[in-house]
Design a protein around this motif. Sequence first.
Motif, PDB file in Angstrom:
ATOM      1  N   PRO A   1       0.870  -0.975   0.445  1.00  0.00           N
ATOM      2  CA  PRO A   1       0.425   0.024   0.360  1.00  0.00           C
ATOM      3  C   PRO A   1       0.749   0.796   0.092  1.00  0.00           C
ATOM      4  CG  PRO A   1      -0.523  -2.010   1.691  1.00  0.00           C
ATOM      5  CD  PRO A   1       0.458  -1.675   1.572  1.00  0.00           C
ATOM      6  N   ARG A   2       0.333   2.352  -0.700  1.00  0.00           N
ATOM      7  CA  ARG A   2       1.413   3.366  -0.804  1.00  0.00           C
ATOM      8  C   ARG A   2       1.297   4.394   0.886  1.00  0.00           C
ATOM      9  NH1 ARG A   2      -0.027   9.269  -0.668  1.00  0.00           N
ATOM     10  NH2 ARG A   2       1.246  10.263  -2.029  1.00  0.00           N
ATOM     11  N   PHE A   3       0.770   3.659   1.055  1.00  0.00           N
ATOM     12  CA  PHE A   3       0.618   4.122   3.411  1.00  0.00           C
ATOM     13  C   PHE A   3       1.658   3.755   3.501  1.00  0.00           C
ATOM     14  CE2 PHE A   3       0.214   3.859   7.570  1.00  0.00           C
ATOM     15  CZ  PHE A   3      -0.616   5.615   8.379  1.00  0.00           C
ATOM     16  N   GLU A   4       2.245   2.091   3.558  1.00  0.00           N
ATOM     17  CA  GLU A   4       2.904   1.885   3.847  1.00  0.00           C
ATOM     18  C   GLU A   4       4.160   2.173   3.003  1.00  0.00           C
ATOM     19  OE1 GLU A   4       2.999  -2.468   4.366  1.00  0.00           O
ATOM     20  OE2 GLU A   4       1.099  -2.162   5.591  1.00  0.00           O
ATOM     21  N   THR A   5       4.573   2.229   1.923  1.00  0.00           N
ATOM     22  CA  THR A   5       5.390   2.746   1.180  1.00  0.00           C
ATOM     23  C   THR A   5       6.230   3.909   1.843  1.00  0.00           C
ATOM     24  OG1 THR A   5       5.275   1.383  -0.527  1.00  0.00           O
ATOM     25  CG2 THR A   5       6.533   3.355  -1.102  1.00  0.00           C
ATOM     26  N   VAL A   6       5.235   5.258   1.526  1.00  0.00           N
ATOM     27  CA  VAL A   6       5.981   6.624   2.019  1.00  0.00           C
ATOM     28  C   VAL A   6       6.329   6.619   3.772  1.00  0.00           C
ATOM     29  CG1 VAL A   6       5.090   8.796   2.523  1.00  0.00           C
ATOM     30  CG2 VAL A   6       4.074   7.431   1.036  1.00  0.00           C
ATOM     31  N   VAL A   7       5.853   5.585   4.170  1.00  0.00           N
ATOM     32  CA  VAL A   7       5.612   6.026   5.480  1.00  0.00           C
ATOM     33  C   VAL A   7       6.992   5.107   6.016  1.00  0.00           C
ATOM     34  CG1 VAL A   7       5.050   5.574   8.259  1.00  0.00           C
ATOM     35  CG2 VAL A   7       3.363   6.716   6.707  1.00  0.00           C
ATOM     36  N   PHE A   8       6.696   3.972   6.265  1.00  0.00           N
ATOM     37  CA  PHE A   8       8.222   3.158   6.187  1.00  0.00           C
ATOM     38  C   PHE A   8       8.734   2.649   5.775  1.00  0.00           C
ATOM     39  CE2 PHE A   8       3.719   2.250   8.339  1.00  0.00           C
ATOM     40  CZ  PHE A   8       4.327   1.920   9.682  1.00  0.00           C
ATOM     41  N   GLU A   9       9.172   3.160   3.896  1.00  0.00           N
ATOM     42  CA  GLU A   9      10.045   3.384   3.814  1.00  0.00           C
ATOM     43  C   GLU A   9      10.397   4.640   3.579  1.00  0.00           C
ATOM     44  OE1 GLU A   9      11.138   0.556   2.028  1.00  0.00           O
ATOM     45  OE2 GLU A   9      10.021  -1.103   2.423  1.00  0.00           O
ATOM     46  N   LEU A  10       9.669   5.212   1.953  1.00  0.00           N
ATOM     47  CA  LEU A  10      10.430   6.949   2.603  1.00  0.00           C
ATOM     48  C   LEU A  10      10.222   7.701   3.184  1.00  0.00           C
ATOM     49  CD1 LEU A  10       8.605   7.065  -0.926  1.00  0.00           C
ATOM     50  CD2 LEU A  10      10.393   6.070  -0.855  1.00  0.00           C
ATOM     51  N   ILE A  11      10.459   7.878   4.325  1.00  0.00           N
ATOM     52  CA  ILE A  11       9.854   8.743   5.256  1.00  0.00           C
ATOM     53  C   ILE A  11      11.269   8.072   6.210  1.00  0.00           C
ATOM     54  CG2 ILE A  11       8.683   9.298   7.639  1.00  0.00           C
ATOM     55  CD1 ILE A  11       6.901  10.223   5.705  1.00  0.00           C
ATOM     56  N   MET A  12      10.863   7.403   6.598  1.00  0.00           N
ATOM     57  CA  MET A  12      12.111   6.618   7.176  1.00  0.00           C
ATOM     58  C   MET A  12      13.771   6.926   6.554  1.00  0.00           C
ATOM     59  SD  MET A  12      12.515   4.273   9.694  1.00  0.00           S
ATOM     60  CE  MET A  12      13.402   3.238   9.483  1.00  0.00           C
ATOM     61  N   VAL A  13      13.625   7.067   5.449  1.00  0.00           N
ATOM     62  CA  VAL A  13      14.750   6.703   4.884  1.00  0.00           C
ATOM     63  C   VAL A  13      15.650   8.641   4.717  1.00  0.00           C
ATOM     64  CG1 VAL A  13      16.465   6.371   3.195  1.00  0.00           C
ATOM     65  CG2 VAL A  13      15.516   5.086   3.298  1.00  0.00           C
ATOM     66  N   LYS A  14      14.381   9.197   4.619  1.00  0.00           N
ATOM     67  CA  LYS A  14      14.516  10.722   4.991  1.00  0.00           C
ATOM     68  C   LYS A  14      15.047  10.756   5.990  1.00  0.00           C
ATOM     69  CE  LYS A  14      10.591  12.054   2.522  1.00  0.00           C
ATOM     70  NZ  LYS A  14       9.843  12.615   1.775  1.00  0.00           N
ATOM     71  N   ASN A  15      14.712  11.057   7.564  1.00  0.00           N
ATOM     72  CA  ASN A  15      14.242  11.418   8.745  1.00  0.00           C
ATOM     73  C   ASN A  15      16.118  10.937   8.895  1.00  0.00           C
ATOM     74  OD1 ASN A  15      12.168  12.022   9.159  1.00  0.00           O
ATOM     75  ND2 ASN A  15      11.275  10.055  10.381  1.00  0.00           N
ATOM     76  N   GLU A  16      16.928   9.001   8.542  1.00  0.00           N
ATOM     77  CA  GLU A  16      17.943   9.150   9.280  1.00  0.00           C
ATOM     78  C   GLU A  16      18.977  10.440   8.340  1.00  0.00           C
ATOM     79  OE1 GLU A  16      19.679   6.417  10.307  1.00  0.00           O
ATOM     80  OE2 GLU A  16      17.933   5.706  11.224  1.00  0.00           O
ATOM     81  N   ALA A  17      18.649  10.477   6.847  1.00  0.00           N
ATOM     82  CA  ALA A  17      19.436  11.269   6.031  1.00  0.00           C
ATOM     83  C   ALA A  17      19.337  12.500   7.051  1.00  0.00           C
ATOM     84  CB  ALA A  17      18.875  11.259   4.681  1.00  0.00           C
ATOM     85  N   LEU A  18      18.278  13.061   6.932  1.00  0.00           N
ATOM     86  CA  LEU A  18      17.958  14.676   7.888  1.00  0.00           C
ATOM     87  C   LEU A  18      18.772  14.350   8.919  1.00  0.00           C
ATOM     88  CD1 LEU A  18      14.538  15.427   6.535  1.00  0.00           C
ATOM     89  CD2 LEU A  18      16.339  16.479   5.891  1.00  0.00           C
ATOM     90  N   HIS A  19      19.053  13.733   9.582  1.00  0.00           N
ATOM     91  CA  HIS A  19      19.248  13.321  11.270  1.00  0.00           C
ATOM     92  C   HIS A  19      21.073  13.403  10.769  1.00  0.00           C
ATOM     93  CE1 HIS A  19      19.940  11.683  14.892  1.00  0.00           C
ATOM     94  NE2 HIS A  19      21.096  10.995  15.088  1.00  0.00           N
ATOM     95  N   ALA A  20      21.213  12.712  10.035  1.00  0.00           N
ATOM     96  CA  ALA A  20      22.700  12.660   9.318  1.00  0.00           C
ATOM     97  C   ALA A  20      22.961  14.040   9.156  1.00  0.00           C
ATOM     98  CB  ALA A  20      23.238  11.478   8.677  1.00  0.00           C
ATOM     99  N   ILE A  21      22.469  15.215   8.115  1.00  0.00           N
ATOM    100  CA  ILE A  21      22.474  16.137   8.267  1.00  0.00           C
ATOM    101  C   ILE A  21      22.736  17.435   9.307  1.00  0.00           C
ATOM    102  CG2 ILE A  21      22.001  17.736   7.081  1.00  0.00           C
ATOM    103  CD1 ILE A  21      20.393  15.948   4.551  1.00  0.00           C
ATOM    104  N   SER A  22      21.717  16.883  10.423  1.00  0.00           N
ATOM    105  CA  SER A  22      21.990  17.648  11.161  1.00  0.00           C
ATOM    106  C   SER A  22      22.982  17.310  12.258  1.00  0.00           C
ATOM    107  CB  SER A  22      21.185  17.499  12.383  1.00  0.00           C
ATOM    108  OG  SER A  22      19.344  18.580  11.424  1.00  0.00           O
ATOM    109  N   ASN A  23      23.066  16.398  12.159  1.00  0.00           N
ATOM    110  CA  ASN A  23      25.054  15.819  13.028  1.00  0.00           C
ATOM    111  C   ASN A  23      26.285  15.286  12.693  1.00  0.00           C
ATOM    112  OD1 ASN A  23      23.101  15.398  15.940  1.00  0.00           O
ATOM    113  ND2 ASN A  23      21.454  14.604  14.365  1.00  0.00           N
ATOM    114  N   LEU A  24      26.295  16.175  11.603  1.00  0.00           N
ATOM    115  CA  LEU A  24      27.323  15.297  10.837  1.00  0.00           C
ATOM    116  C   LEU A  24      28.463  16.019  11.068  1.00  0.00           C
ATOM    117  CD1 LEU A  24      28.942  13.408   8.820  1.00  0.00           C
ATOM    118  CD2 LEU A  24      28.217  15.373   6.945  1.00  0.00           C
ATOM    119  N   LYS A  25      28.728  17.306  11.384  1.00  0.00           N
ATOM    120  CA  LYS A  25      29.765  18.256  11.841  1.00  0.00           C
ATOM    121  C   LYS A  25      30.372  18.055  13.585  1.00  0.00           C
ATOM    122  CE  LYS A  25      31.437  22.842  12.867  1.00  0.00           C
ATOM    123  NZ  LYS A  25      32.407  22.710  11.494  1.00  0.00           N
TER     124      LYS A  25
END
Length: 504
Positions: free
Chosen positions: A87-111
Amino acid sequence: MSGKIRACYVCQRNGRLTCRRTRLGEPCLRTYPLECVDLLRRARIAFQAGRTLKEDFRLAQLEAVVRMLEEHECDFVDALGRDLHKPRFETVVFELIMVKNEALHAISNLKKWMEPQSVEKNLSTSLDECLVISEPLGVVFIMGTWCSPVQMCLVPLVGAIAAGNCALISPSEYAVHTAEVLHRLIPFYLDNECFHVILAGISDLPEIVELKFDHVFFTGNREDGSRIAVAAARTLTPVTLILGGKNPCYVDQHCDIATTVQRIAWARFHNAGQSIMAPSYILCHTDVKARLVQALKCCLMQFYGPDPRESRSFGRMVNLEIFNRTRELLWRSGKVVVGGQVMEAEKYIAPTVLTEVAESDPIMHQEVFGPVLPILAVNDVDEAIAFINKQEKPLCVYAYSTDNKVISRLRSETSSGSFCSNDCIFQSLMVALPFGGVGACGMGSFHGRYSFDTFSHRKACLLRGTWFECVTYLRYPPYEDRNLSLMTWACTLSQKSQGWCQIM
């Protein structure tokens, strides 16, 4: 038009009779070991040139990952719908948003992550610098699983990028459309010399691992994980293995049945049960078994309606191999009290609950990647703990109870890769918590800072001066009893203070 057609020249050369192309006339998408050698060589050249070392480069690549997911959400939704009927809901929430959260967290903390970390000094290093520096490992190999084909490829990749590595990524061949989307999009967004997507079968992966990487990250089942570990051992390549297994879920007599059932049913049946983090079976207190089964029937009706096959919220098995394996386990174990319907043409297995399951039944001894939930009765928490501890250490242990003592006992008296009380799976999705296995369910962990550390070498650095030679000369030959006595005395004093046991 996709499907198996007459092999192209490259496939024929590699001994294959057929190949897969996205359209007639296009080159075969499968990547063969000879091509991997060239991709690995290019990545090594880029890494050795220092291309990935600067913070700006890493940030740009992480931002590109986020941009790729945002700009091609529909492509990923379509691919996962075709692979898993997801389902689109599962793809967006548990695939795409999961990865975006990881990337944004890394961007915020990389330094902060990249900064050298100072450590406690002792008497002889009080005027020196004692640092731990995180160095990138080099070129890493990331192999994702078909259960969460975007998340399990790109979340580790975020960690590898943040740590300054180059990477080869191998999506699962089972999720063919998702793999092809990653193969097509990543070259448009990430550096073409540092990051490469390869399309290889699971049988090809050990041979590729033997090409010698600086780290190997694998998510999948134990059998395949063992082969990867053996191949990596031949070149002394370190590995992170996130492997499936049997995740127990204890339901106490003191719990909120309605909430418990909703959370367990969602965790077990989302993505048609194809998850390495889902609860594999319930250990249910005998006092609530009947209520639990009845509540599960009502919950599944609420989630998926009278015919889950018609529900847009329920998925399908990824292929006939997984379908047949799951169907066989279902038919040879316990008694069906909910569901049990199958349709081979659609790779459909209804959400199924089994009771009267024996510990010796096949479903209790094999990984189950499908919508089947066995229930076993236990008399108390002691029996549940004993049952869990008789098995291999699981990836996850779940416990539902309003009694904090019960939760505490299950957490402290069992060993697992992760633990969650009164919910399922969410401990494996948080960027602030490490997720990984122990024992037979793997080694190593990832998410957030833990991914950065997995793909880094923590180098000890001592930057010394020459000021303390008046003390450190005591270590030099010729060794004399007087010098030994002085050093022993100094160590005794140090141990009584702050654990500084050296004056060398």
